[in-house]
Design a protein around this motif. Structure first.
Motif, PDB file in Angstrom:
ATOM      1  N   THR A 137       0.860  -1.181   0.000  1.00 41.17           N
ATOM      2  CA  THR A 137       0.000   0.000   0.000  1.00 41.17           C
ATOM      3  C   THR A 137       0.899   1.235   0.000  1.00 41.17           C
ATOM      4  OG1 THR A 137      -0.028   0.132   2.399  1.00 41.17           O
ATOM      5  CG2 THR A 137      -1.841  -1.046   1.364  1.00 41.17           C
ATOM      6  N   VAL A 138       0.333   2.341  -0.471  1.00 38.50           N
ATOM      7  CA  VAL A 138       1.030   3.618  -0.387  1.00 38.50           C
ATOM      8  C   VAL A 138       0.157   4.546   0.436  1.00 38.50           C
ATOM      9  CG1 VAL A 138       1.814   5.631  -1.680  1.00 38.50           C
ATOM     10  CG2 VAL A 138       2.220   3.342  -2.590  1.00 38.50           C
ATOM     11  N   ASP A 139       0.748   5.168   1.443  1.00 39.19           N
ATOM     12  CA  ASP A 139       0.040   6.159   2.239  1.00 39.19           C
ATOM     13  C   ASP A 139      -0.060   7.442   1.401  1.00 39.19           C
ATOM     14  OD1 ASP A 139      -0.722   8.197   3.928  1.00 39.19           O
ATOM     15  OD2 ASP A 139       0.309   7.344   5.660  1.00 39.19           O
ATOM     16  N   LEU A 160       1.023  10.789   2.782  1.00 33.88           N
ATOM     17  CA  LEU A 160       2.466  11.022   2.841  1.00 33.88           C
ATOM     18  C   LEU A 160       3.063  11.189   1.452  1.00 33.88           C
ATOM     19  CD1 LEU A 160       3.872   8.489   5.477  1.00 33.88           C
ATOM     20  CD2 LEU A 160       3.904  10.984   5.613  1.00 33.88           C
ATOM     21  N   CYS A 161       2.616  10.374   0.502  1.00 36.53           N
ATOM     22  CA  CYS A 161       3.200  10.355  -0.840  1.00 36.53           C
ATOM     23  C   CYS A 161       3.197  11.755  -1.436  1.00 36.53           C
ATOM     24  CB  CYS A 161       2.416   9.412  -1.755  1.00 36.53           C
ATOM     25  SG  CYS A 161       2.949   9.532  -3.484  1.00 36.53           S
ATOM     26  N   ASP A 162       4.356  12.182  -1.939  1.00 36.57           N
ATOM     27  CA  ASP A 162       4.484  13.513  -2.519  1.00 36.57           C
ATOM     28  C   ASP A 162       4.790  13.432  -4.022  1.00 36.57           C
ATOM     29  OD1 ASP A 162       4.443  16.259  -2.513  1.00 36.57           O
ATOM     30  OD2 ASP A 162       6.348  16.518  -1.466  1.00 36.57           O
ATOM     31  N   ASN A 163       4.538  12.254  -4.604  1.00 35.68           N
ATOM     32  CA  ASN A 163       4.686  12.078  -6.058  1.00 35.68           C
ATOM     33  C   ASN A 163       6.086  12.400  -6.591  1.00 35.68           C
ATOM     34  OD1 ASN A 163       1.896  11.270  -6.734  1.00 35.68           O
ATOM     35  ND2 ASN A 163       1.419  13.290  -5.927  1.00 35.68           N
ATOM     36  N   HIS A 164       7.111  12.047  -5.818  1.00 33.02           N
ATOM     37  CA  HIS A 164       8.482  12.260  -6.298  1.00 33.02           C
ATOM     38  C   HIS A 164       8.852  11.288  -7.421  1.00 33.02           C
ATOM     39  CE1 HIS A 164       9.598  15.336  -3.491  1.00 33.02           C
ATOM     40  NE2 HIS A 164       9.253  14.597  -2.461  1.00 33.02           N
ATOM     41  N   GLY A 165       8.183  10.123  -7.453  1.00 40.96           N
ATOM     42  CA  GLY A 165       8.440   9.188  -8.548  1.00 40.96           C
ATOM     43  C   GLY A 165       9.699   8.354  -8.399  1.00 40.96           C
ATOM     44  N   GLN A 166      10.335   8.391  -7.248  1.00 43.08           N
ATOM     45  CA  GLN A 166      11.542   7.579  -7.065  1.00 43.08           C
ATOM     46  C   GLN A 166      11.201   6.088  -7.093  1.00 43.08           C
ATOM     47  OE1 GLN A 166      14.713   8.381  -7.026  1.00 43.08           O
ATOM     48  NE2 GLN A 166      14.347  10.576  -7.255  1.00 43.08           N
ATOM     49  N   CYS A 167      10.031   5.735  -6.612  1.00 41.34           N
ATOM     50  CA  CYS A 167       9.613   4.319  -6.632  1.00 41.34           C
ATOM     51  C   CYS A 167       9.493   3.824  -8.073  1.00 41.34           C
ATOM     52  CB  CYS A 167       8.294   4.142  -5.882  1.00 41.34           C
ATOM     53  SG  CYS A 167       6.996   5.258  -6.449  1.00 41.34           S
ATOM     54  N   ALA A 168       9.035   4.701  -8.953  1.00 44.67           N
ATOM     55  CA  ALA A 168       8.856   4.315 -10.355  1.00 44.67           C
ATOM     56  C   ALA A 168      10.194   4.123 -11.064  1.00 44.67           C
ATOM     57  CB  ALA A 168       8.012   5.364 -11.085  1.00 44.67           C
ATOM     58  N   SER A 189       4.313   3.639 -11.525  1.00 46.17           N
ATOM     59  CA  SER A 189       4.548   4.528 -12.664  1.00 46.17           C
ATOM     60  C   SER A 189       3.928   5.889 -12.363  1.00 46.17           C
ATOM     61  CB  SER A 189       3.944   3.936 -13.939  1.00 46.17           C
ATOM     62  OG  SER A 189       2.553   3.781 -13.757  1.00 46.17           O
ATOM     63  N   MET A 190       4.388   6.894 -13.114  1.00 44.45           N
ATOM     64  CA  MET A 190       3.848   8.241 -12.934  1.00 44.45           C
ATOM     65  C   MET A 190       3.010   8.561 -14.174  1.00 44.45           C
ATOM     66  SD  MET A 190       5.402   8.471 -10.122  1.00 44.45           S
ATOM     67  CE  MET A 190       4.854  10.062  -9.489  1.00 44.45           C
ATOM     68  N   ASN A 191       1.796   9.084 -13.988  1.00 48.85           N
ATOM     69  CA  ASN A 191       0.970   9.387 -15.152  1.00 48.85           C
ATOM     70  C   ASN A 191       1.333  10.754 -15.741  1.00 48.85           C
ATOM     71  OD1 ASN A 191      -0.328  11.412 -13.739  1.00 48.85           O
ATOM     72  ND2 ASN A 191      -2.141  10.187 -13.264  1.00 48.85           N
ATOM     73  N   VAL A 229      13.863   3.613  -1.053  1.00 45.49           N
ATOM     74  CA  VAL A 229      14.275   4.851  -1.684  1.00 45.49           C
ATOM     75  C   VAL A 229      13.230   5.955  -1.548  1.00 45.49           C
ATOM     76  CG1 VAL A 229      13.380   4.553  -4.036  1.00 45.49           C
ATOM     77  CG2 VAL A 229      15.576   5.677  -3.682  1.00 45.49           C
ATOM     78  N   CYS A 230      11.998   5.618  -1.290  1.00 43.22           N
ATOM     79  CA  CYS A 230      10.960   6.655  -1.204  1.00 43.22           C
ATOM     80  C   CYS A 230      11.396   7.729  -0.199  1.00 43.22           C
ATOM     81  CB  CYS A 230       9.619   6.053  -0.778  1.00 43.22           C
ATOM     82  SG  CYS A 230       8.393   7.339  -0.424  1.00 43.22           S
ATOM     83  N   PRO A 231      11.525   8.978  -0.659  1.00 41.72           N
ATOM     84  CA  PRO A 231      12.051  10.031   0.216  1.00 41.72           C
ATOM     85  C   PRO A 231      11.188  10.256   1.457  1.00 41.72           C
ATOM     86  CG  PRO A 231      12.029  10.794  -2.060  1.00 41.72           C
ATOM     87  CD  PRO A 231      11.282   9.485  -2.035  1.00 41.72           C
ATOM     88  N   VAL A 232       9.904   9.990   1.352  1.00 39.53           N
ATOM     89  CA  VAL A 232       9.032  10.220   2.507  1.00 39.53           C
ATOM     90  C   VAL A 232       8.586   8.914   3.157  1.00 39.53           C
ATOM     91  CG1 VAL A 232       8.279  12.483   1.700  1.00 39.53           C
ATOM     92  CG2 VAL A 232       6.993  10.458   1.010  1.00 39.53           C
ATOM     93  N   GLN A 233       9.146   7.795   2.691  1.00 38.56           N
ATOM     94  CA  GLN A 233       8.872   6.469   3.287  1.00 38.56           C
ATOM     95  C   GLN A 233       7.358   6.202   3.374  1.00 38.56           C
ATOM     96  OE1 GLN A 233      11.910   4.289   4.735  1.00 38.56           O
ATOM     97  NE2 GLN A 233      12.203   5.333   2.793  1.00 38.56           N
ATOM     98  N   ALA A 234       6.710   6.286   2.207  1.00 39.94           N
ATOM     99  CA  ALA A 234       5.247   6.162   2.169  1.00 39.94           C
ATOM    100  C   ALA A 234       4.765   4.787   1.725  1.00 39.94           C
ATOM    101  CB  ALA A 234       4.675   7.226   1.221  1.00 39.94           C
ATOM    102  N   ILE A 235       5.687   3.879   1.384  1.00 35.53           N
ATOM    103  CA  ILE A 235       5.274   2.583   0.831  1.00 35.53           C
ATOM    104  C   ILE A 235       5.405   1.495   1.899  1.00 35.53           C
ATOM    105  CG2 ILE A 235       5.592   0.955  -1.080  1.00 35.53           C
ATOM    106  CD1 ILE A 235       7.256   3.192  -2.481  1.00 35.53           C
ATOM    107  N   PHE A 236       4.386   0.661   2.012  1.00 38.26           N
ATOM    108  CA  PHE A 236       4.379  -0.385   3.031  1.00 38.26           C
ATOM    109  C   PHE A 236       3.964  -1.721   2.432  1.00 38.26           C
ATOM    110  CE2 PHE A 236       3.505   3.702   4.921  1.00 38.26           C
ATOM    111  CZ  PHE A 236       4.422   3.749   5.964  1.00 38.26           C
TER     112      PHE A 236
HETATM  113  S1  SF4 Z   1       8.708   7.517  -4.124  1.00 35.25           S
HETATM  114 FE1  SF4 Z   1       7.320   7.765  -2.396  1.00 35.25          FE
HETATM  115  S2  SF4 Z   1       6.615   9.852  -2.555  1.00 35.25           S
HETATM  116 FE2  SF4 Z   1       7.499   9.328  -4.493  1.00 35.25          FE
HETATM  117  S3  SF4 Z   1       5.778   8.652  -5.744  1.00 35.25           S
HETATM  118 FE3  SF4 Z   1       6.712   6.866  -4.832  1.00 35.25          FE
HETATM  119  S4  SF4 Z   1       5.540   6.589  -2.962  1.00 35.25           S
HETATM  120 FE4  SF4 Z   1       5.105   8.619  -3.620  1.00 35.25          FE
END
Ligand code: SF4
Ligand code: HEM
Ligand code: HEM
Lengths: 403, 63
Positions: B5-7, B10-18, B26-28, B53-60
């Motif tokens: 899941t992604v919170d 918290l998620c700020d759409n940085h796209g590092q996970c992608a 992925s980022m749309n 790697v998620c800068p805000v640690q939003a993925i669980f």
């Molecule tokens: S890396 Fe973290 S903050 Fe960035 S899009 Fe993915 S979940 Fe969201």
């Protein structure tokens, strides 16, 4: 009053960002931000408000704008130029992502956590050296050796070599200043020296791989792909270059912010667990990277503004982090709940070293607070200009020894 | 099959996970995160890199 109205566009403020006296924390900037979400500048536009900075920082329509920096300064060749055009910061798309994927695992927060006891020991050692005198030059006595020795710890270079590393990184830093063209020979010589350092380090870890950070980079592989020797070298130089002055400047700015907010310093002294919060708050209201630069890859319209391909877009970090629309109480507050700041940038180029920087600064600040009471300026401080990367060059302070 | 899941708060759409795990994240076109909640166990290493790697640690991870 230098807020003027550009022809054809009502209420678009104008900022001269290359004027040496241009100040981020000024009436001029606050007025501009109140008037509009962006300002025109002598080069491209500057985005001033939180929501728009947040959105545009991650927009797929914008790419890293710093790639053209050497060319903008009339520099089209040489070692720095070669390095700059191939480093992670300016690469885009799959070229960027591939390197980032290979570098990321070494920066895992789980691995960085193991270094925390060494960060604490280092901070205490540096404080021990000046604490009895009741005064210090905070940059030379603390911020610079701390920032540099943290990097030597991370890279596994003997800590005694920090003055050489500091000198080389600062010399390369001249490349980001206005005198870049005049300093080119010095800059290229420093790049050559740092290359030699990095190459020795890489050879050593290839021959004797261990559990350390550089060994992890040397051994990094993903889907059968690895970093070649040139990519490893370029990455190590970028880490030294991108990690040192930034951390030094940010620690200096942190001290400035807390000297202006003595009650918050006392709170931090009493509650060291707020160290992490202290870092976030300082980077929100007083970031060293005052703007990140982007460039439009195609024509697009955002909030009614037509942004043409090639337009330079400066995203202002301090202005966005204190925007009253997002922060009704923008003052430094270690107990406040605030949205994330962009002092580490954002999007695909989000700072790679932020877990390191956050870990080392969140140890240093509470240790300083718990040992130095009432820090205050004693005069003779010198500052970098506010454009680009800012912070104190010299910061003489007095204090009362707590322990 | 593993689940995450992604919170979104918290998620700020940085796209590092992608960047770390492009088969799962992925980022749309608007720059907003999209992701698969369930994925093949073979992708677990990549997804763990994305979590790290998620800068805000939003993925669980969900178990
Ligand atoms: S890396 Fe973290 S903050 Fe960035 S899009 Fe993915 S979940 Fe969201
Ligand atoms: C890491 C990247 C960059 C850094 C650190 C940086 C830093 C700076 C600094 C410190 C100044 C102030 C100069 C002064 O005080 O007079 C400045 C000005 C300026 N910057 Fe940047 N910059 C970067 C990238 C760019 C890019 C990519 C462009 C354009 C493509 C750009 C365009 C300008 C312009 C036009 C000025 C005004 C200077 C002048 O009038 O000659 N910058 N920048
Ligand atoms: C307080 C300290 C630091 C600050 C304020 C800072 C700030 C930033 C910012 C704002 C960016 C994005 C630039 C842009 O988008 O144009 C960035 C990128 C980067 N930083 Fe940091 N940084 C710090 C410490 C570090 C450290 C310690 C390291 C390495 C050990 C590091 C390595 C990098 C790298 C490699 C990039 C490029 C990432 C990419 O383009 O993908 N930084 N940093």
């Amino acid at each position: 009053m230098s807020v003027e109205t550009a022809p054809n566009q009502l209420n678009v403020p104008y900022l001269d960002i290359s004027d040496p006296s241009f100040a981020m924390q000024s009436e001029e900037l606050r007025n501009a931000r109140e008037t509009n979400w962006y300002a025109k500048t002598n080069y491209g536009i500057a985005v001033l408000r939180y929501e728009e900075v947040s959105k545009l920082l991650k927009s797929p329509k914008l790419i890293q704008g710093s790639a053209k920096w050497p060319a903008h300064n009339g520099v089209h060749g040489g070692l720095f130029f070669e390095w700059w055009t191939k480093n992670l910061l300016v690469l885009e798309g799959e070229d960027h992502h591939r390197i980032r994927r290979l570098l990321n695992p070494a920066f895992s927060p789980r691995l960085i956590k193991d270094l925390v006891p060494r960060f604490q020991a280092l901070a205490n050692e540096l404080i021990d050296d000046f604490i009895d005198g009741g005064s210090c030059e905070f940059i030379g006595d603390f911020a610079e050796p701390y920032a540099t020795r943290v990097l030597t710890i991370l890279l596994g270079i003997p800590e005694s070599q920090w003055p050489t590393i500091a000198r080389l990184a600062s010399t390369i830093g001249l490349a980001l200043g206005v005198t870049f063209k005049q300093d080119l020979d010095k800059v290229d010589a420093a790049v050559a020296e740092l290359y030699a350092y990095a190459e020795d380090l890489i050879k050593d870890r290839q021959a004797n791989p261990g559990e350390d950070f550089v060994s992890r980079l040397v051994l990094a592989s993903r889907d059968g792909d690895t970093l070649n020797d040139e990519e490893l070298r370029n990455a190590l130089v970028l880490l030294i270059f991108g990690g040192m002055d930034t951390t030094r400047n940010q620690l200096g700015l942190a001290m400035q912010s807390f000297m202006r907010n003595p009650k918050q310093w006392e709170l931090l002294a009493q509650r060291p667990e707020l160290g992490g919060k202290a870092v976030e708050e300082v980077m929100r209201i007083n970031p060293t990277v005052t703007w990140v630069t982007r460039e439009a890859v195609e024509d697009f319209t955002y909030q009614g503004l037509e942004i043409a391909e090639g337009t330079t877009v400066h995203l202002f970090t301090q202005a966005s982090g204190t925007d009253p629309l997002a922060f009704p109480n923008p003052e430094l507050d270690l107990l406040g709940e605030h949205p994330a700041h962009y002092g580490f940038g954002g999007g695909v180029h989000h700072c790679l070293g932020h877990f390191v920087a956050r870990a080392d600064m969140s140890e240093a600040l509470p240790l300083l607070a718990s040992r130095l009471a009432n820090p205050h300026l004693t005069g003779g401080d010198e500052w970098l200009p506010d454009s680009g990367n800012t912070g104190p060059i010299r910061l003489p302070i007095g204090f009362t020894k707590r322990r | 099959m593993a689940q995450i899941t992604v919170d979104r708060k918290l998620c700020d759409n940085h796209g590092q996970c992608a960047i770390a795990a492009p088969k799962v994240f992925s980022m749309n076109d608007e720059g907003i995160l999209e992701f698969e909640e369930t994925f093949d166990d073979a992708l677990l290493d990549e997804v763990e890199e994305a979590i790290d790697v998620c800068p805000v640690q939003a993925i669980f991870v969900k178990d």
